[in-house]
Design an enzyme around this catalytic site. Structure first.
Site, mmCIF file in Angstrom:
data_model
loop_
_atom_site.group_PDB
_atom_site.id
_atom_site.type_symbol
_atom_site.label_atom_id
_atom_site.label_comp_id
_atom_site.label_asym_id
_atom_site.label_seq_id
_atom_site.Cartn_x
_atom_site.Cartn_y
_atom_site.Cartn_z
ATOM 1 N N LYS A 1 -10.203 40.542 43.181
ATOM 2 C CA LYS A 1 -11.004 39.537 43.733
ATOM 3 C C LYS A 1 -11.238 38.496 42.518
ATOM 4 O O LYS A 1 -11.113 37.304 42.536
ATOM 5 C CB LYS A 1 -11.816 39.812 44.582
ATOM 6 C CG LYS A 1 -11.505 40.331 45.944
ATOM 7 C CD LYS A 1 -12.577 40.335 47.071
ATOM 8 C CE LYS A 1 -11.867 40.765 48.307
ATOM 9 N NZ LYS A 1 -12.934 41.091 49.454
ATOM 10 N N CYS B 1 -42.037 43.655 43.619
ATOM 11 C CA CYS B 1 -42.855 42.064 43.069
ATOM 12 C C CYS B 1 -44.439 42.422 42.878
ATOM 13 O O CYS B 1 -45.042 41.139 42.661
ATOM 14 C CB CYS B 1 -42.448 40.988 43.677
ATOM 15 S SG CYS B 1 -42.949 41.053 45.252
ATOM 16 N N CYS C 1 -10.055 56.588 68.953
ATOM 17 C CA CYS C 1 -10.915 55.124 68.721
ATOM 18 C C CYS C 1 -10.081 54.629 67.460
ATOM 19 O O CYS C 1 -9.073 55.060 67.157
ATOM 20 C CB CYS C 1 -12.088 55.484 68.230
ATOM 21 S SG CYS C 1 -12.403 56.414 66.760
ATOM 22 N N SER D 1 -6.350 41.072 55.411
ATOM 23 C CA SER D 1 -7.541 40.737 56.444
ATOM 24 C C SER D 1 -8.532 40.008 55.711
ATOM 25 O O SER D 1 -9.534 39.537 56.422
ATOM 26 C CB SER D 1 -7.698 42.054 56.770
ATOM 27 O OG SER D 1 -8.661 42.849 55.841
ATOM 28 N N CYS E 1 -39.846 38.572 47.688
ATOM 29 C CA CYS E 1 -38.574 39.254 47.480
ATOM 30 C C CYS E 1 -37.915 39.901 48.627
ATOM 31 O O CYS E 1 -38.501 39.958 49.836
ATOM 32 C CB CYS E 1 -38.523 40.148 46.343
ATOM 33 S SG CYS E 1 -39.251 41.675 46.466
ATOM 34 N N LEU F 1 -7.993 36.959 54.297
ATOM 35 C CA LEU F 1 -7.544 35.706 54.015
ATOM 36 C C LEU F 1 -8.021 34.506 54.974
ATOM 37 O O LEU F 1 -8.032 33.261 54.591
ATOM 38 C CB LEU F 1 -6.110 35.527 53.598
ATOM 39 C CG LEU F 1 -5.275 36.574 52.662
ATOM 40 C CD1 LEU F 1 -3.914 36.298 52.297
ATOM 41 C CD2 LEU F 1 -5.982 36.210 51.545
ATOM 42 N N HIS F 2 -8.300 35.043 56.227
ATOM 43 C CA HIS F 2 -8.720 33.678 57.232
ATOM 44 C C HIS F 2 -10.119 33.258 56.687
ATOM 45 O O HIS F 2 -10.646 32.290 57.258
ATOM 46 C CB HIS F 2 -8.845 34.415 58.637
ATOM 47 C CG HIS F 2 -9.878 35.434 58.797
ATOM 48 N ND1 HIS F 2 -10.428 36.425 58.295
ATOM 49 C CD2 HIS F 2 -11.068 34.857 59.699
ATOM 50 C CE1 HIS F 2 -11.523 36.914 58.789
ATOM 51 N NE2 HIS F 2 -11.882 35.827 59.584
ATOM 52 N N ARG F 3 -10.909 34.215 55.661
ATOM 53 C CA ARG F 3 -12.206 33.427 55.381
ATOM 54 C C ARG F 3 -12.436 33.473 53.985
ATOM 55 O O ARG F 3 -13.270 32.729 53.518
ATOM 56 C CB ARG F 3 -13.328 34.347 56.110
ATOM 57 C CG ARG F 3 -13.325 35.510 55.478
ATOM 58 C CD ARG F 3 -14.192 36.635 56.526
ATOM 59 N NE ARG F 3 -14.544 37.714 55.999
ATOM 60 C CZ ARG F 3 -13.820 38.809 55.882
ATOM 61 N NH1 ARG F 3 -12.521 38.823 56.435
ATOM 62 N NH2 ARG F 3 -14.450 40.133 55.445
ATOM 63 N N CYS G 1 -18.127 43.638 58.210
ATOM 64 C CA CYS G 1 -17.376 42.628 58.951
ATOM 65 C C CYS G 1 -15.953 43.367 59.442
ATOM 66 O O CYS G 1 -15.544 42.937 60.248
ATOM 67 C CB CYS G 1 -16.919 41.745 57.882
ATOM 68 S SG CYS G 1 -18.262 40.533 57.476
ATOM 69 N N ASP H 1 -17.327 41.541 41.549
ATOM 70 C CA ASP H 1 -16.756 42.345 42.785
ATOM 71 C C ASP H 1 -15.653 43.337 42.400
ATOM 72 O O ASP H 1 -14.877 42.970 41.661
ATOM 73 C CB ASP H 1 -15.845 41.097 43.691
ATOM 74 C CG ASP H 1 -15.802 41.671 45.035
ATOM 75 O OD1 ASP H 1 -15.396 42.663 45.519
ATOM 76 O OD2 ASP H 1 -16.172 40.754 46.163
#
Ligand code: ZN
Lengths: 113, 491
Positions: free
Chosen positions: B146, B312, B444, B129, B215, B131-133, B232, B122
């Protein structure tokens, strides 16, 4: 058109059509649609999933962004079509002939994680 | 004050890392000590701490360490795992790509279950933002990579496992690599309240063998149009939704490995998949999770390998060489939405400029419908985001509604047809009732949709044939927060 369908009940197929993975957004945020389709198309051939896709575009989808559902005459890349919980490839893809009470699920693939 | 707060937080973070490292070192020490062979004459090792474990340290004939019997006891007594399965796990290696909402729970369970070698991949750094998951990271790890954060956690969880690191890559690249290396791929994704799980390339038969598992490219030969892809950050995600999917990934991996059927060995007679218990007529299953549906978990039969798959099939064009040489441009293949620049400079204002306009001519839309007092501010975010926080007096018209409005010029037939079928959208009627000389500003979240919205508003004729200004606020509410109001929420 709706009248003609109702008058000949035996020529109508009822289906459960579902949208998930965010695709429901294009269909008025309704995940489950009960639809009645003619059993035969204009050429007197059995109606297929291709017919259904076209029907959804023309009659069910209110959102104008059709390209988020179909591209090049078929379901756009990134949408999985399941016919009775099997990848439509196993059932003949768009040429699969619809049967009464079939369950057709359109899933948009997700990329988050 | 803010500086002191920062300093305190940084010190806390460093202490936390040192404490984690200390914990991890102690655990490693304990693990290594328990591995020490008995001395020749059967005497106890010198370390006084290991003395009470004398009985255990003699029994090196057991296939697992005494520590491992205890650690894995509850899964060892299950027929699905047993000693054989545990040894398979210990001998296996897994690469975890992405240590986010899926990777965190997945790797915690896999390390806990005793997968011998775990690679972590990673390129991101821990953000608040996340940390909730992303349950391996914590407040004191914000700003740390990470991978490092995860290793701290995992070493403390199970020091018996070897952890390695690498850099990230895309879904197609990962799938292609798995096909070429003959490895199954346990793939999952999650967004908002939905999740998906697939095991690709299992059985992992050689390229060109149609009896192998499909695949990622078999299922998705063409990438989706980039504008249809939500992240996300844009779409949102519930922690437990992505958690469920990550845990299911770990479960699928354990099932594959512990069964011992994972290896696809090339032999003189061809190849074999371990004991080959899988029934070839049975298509592999995929899973769709939809948290708010009446049937939240749905399995489906996956397709077979695609006869002309680029990765494949016997017509494959992706090879180890093409991967190694980097001639495949995955980013280009998938397309990318580059930062939008749809407007000319005079159609845009900066956040600071808008702040000045707002101060001098406050937004007031209702005072006088015939005069040009004030201006109109349209916020194009979703209703939910708008309710979180918004600029004073702004009107919420989500971009989806703007883009869905008919942009065709008001030809006579068009108008008649429109009146027959549907009247103009509510938001459009509302804006048309406001002073037609009041300038319109559009904002926006990040400044992309607002530009497209300006375009659309002009197409809808709201610029009154060019006499009214319609402009967007460059960089959106993020720029507003960075440049004007630091207290504006950062969600
Ligand atoms: Zn393939």
């Amino acid at each position: 058109m709706a009248e003609a369908e109702k008058s000949e009940a035996q020529d109508v197929i009822t289906l459960k059509v579902e949208f998930t993975g965010g695709l429901e957004m294009l269909f008025s945020n309704i995940k489950e649609h009960k639809l009645s389709l003619p059993a035969k198309d204009e050429q007197d051939k059995a109606t297929t999933v291709n017919y259904l896709v076209d029907y959804l575009c023309k009659k069910v989808m209110k959102d104008r962004r059709k390209e988020l559902f179909v591209q090049d005459g078929t379901v756009r890349p990134g949408i999985l079509v399941l016919i009775n919980d099997a990848d439509w490839e196993l059932e003949g893809e768009g040429s699969y002939e619809l049967q009464p009470e079939d369950n057709i699920l359109f899933v948009s693939t997700l990329h988050g994680g | 004050m803010a500086d002191i707060d920062n300093l305190v937080e940084n010190l806390r973070r460093e202490i936390s890392i040192c404490e984690d490292q200390l914990k991890s070192l102690k655990a490693q020490l304990a693990a290594t000590e328990s591995r020490k062979p008995p001395t020749k004459n059967g005497e106890l090792p010198h370390s006084p701490e290991s003395a009470p474990e004398s009985a255990d340290s003699k029994v090196s004939q057991w296939p697992l360490l005494s520590e491992e019997y205890e650690r894995y006891g509850r899964q060892l007594i299950m027929p699905e795992v047993g000693l054989k399965g545990q040894l398979h796990l210990k001998g296996s290696s897994i690469l975890i790509i992405g240590i986010g909402g899926l990777g965190c729970p997945a790797v915690a369970y896999l390390a806990g279950a005793g997968v011998g070698t775990i690679g972590l991949c990673d390129g991101d750094y821990v953000e608040r933002s996340n940390l909730h998951r992303q349950i391996l990271h914590n407040t004191y790890k914000i700003g740390i990579s990470k991978v490092d954060s995860a290793i701290d956690y995992l070493k403390a969880l199970n020091p018996n496992v070897t952890y390695c690191t690498d850099t990230p890559a895309s879904r197609y690249l990962i799938s292609d690599t798995c096909v070429l290396l003959g490895k199954p791929l346990v793939s999952a994704s999650a967004l908002q309240t939905n999740g998906q799980l697939n095991v690709f390339n299992f059985p992992a038969r050689p390229v060109g063998d149609l009896t192998g598992g499909p695949c990622y490219r078999c299922m998705f030969p063409k990438p989706p149009p980039p504008e249809s892809v939500l992240t996300c950050g844009e779409g949102g995600i519930l922690g437990p939704v992505v958690g469920v999917m990550g845990v299911l990934q770990a479960l699928e991996a354990i099932k594959l490995i512990a069964s011992g059927n994972i290896h696809c060995r090339l032999t003189d007679q061809g190849y074999s998949d371990g004991e080959r218990v899988s029934d070839d007529s049975q298509a592999p299953q995929g899973l769709i999770f939809s948290a708010y549906s009446s049937t939240p978990f749905r399995s489906f039969k996956m397709r077979r390998r695609r006869g002309n798959c680029a990765a494949c099939s016997s017509h494959a064009i992706i090879t180890r060489e093409s991967l190694r040489s980097g001639s495949m441009d995955y980013a280009q293949f998938c397309g990318a939405i580059s930062p939008i620049s749809a407007l000319s400079t005079d159609e845009r204002v900066s956040a600071e400029e808008y702040a000045a306009i707002e101060r001098s001519k406050g937004v007031n839309l209702s005072r006088n419908k015939s005069s040009g007092y004030g201006h109109i501010l349209i916020d194009t975010r979703d209703k939910v985001q708008f309710e979180l926080c918004s600029l004073k007096d702004s009107i919420n018209v989500p971009y989806a509604e703007i883009s869905a409005s008919d942009a065709s010029p008001h030809g006579v037939e068009e108008l008649e047809e429109q009146e027959e079928h549907e009247k103009e959208a509510d938001w459009l009627q509302m804006i048309r009732k406001m002073p037609s000389d009041a300038p319109i500003y559009v904002v926006c979240r990040l400044g992309n949709d607002s530009q497209l919205a300006v375009r659309k508003l002009k197409e809808l004729g709201l610029d009154e044939s060019g006499t009214r200004q319609i402009r967007d606020i460059k960089g959106g509410l993020k720029a507003w927060r960075d440049k004007v109001d630091h207290n504006f929420p950062n969600y």
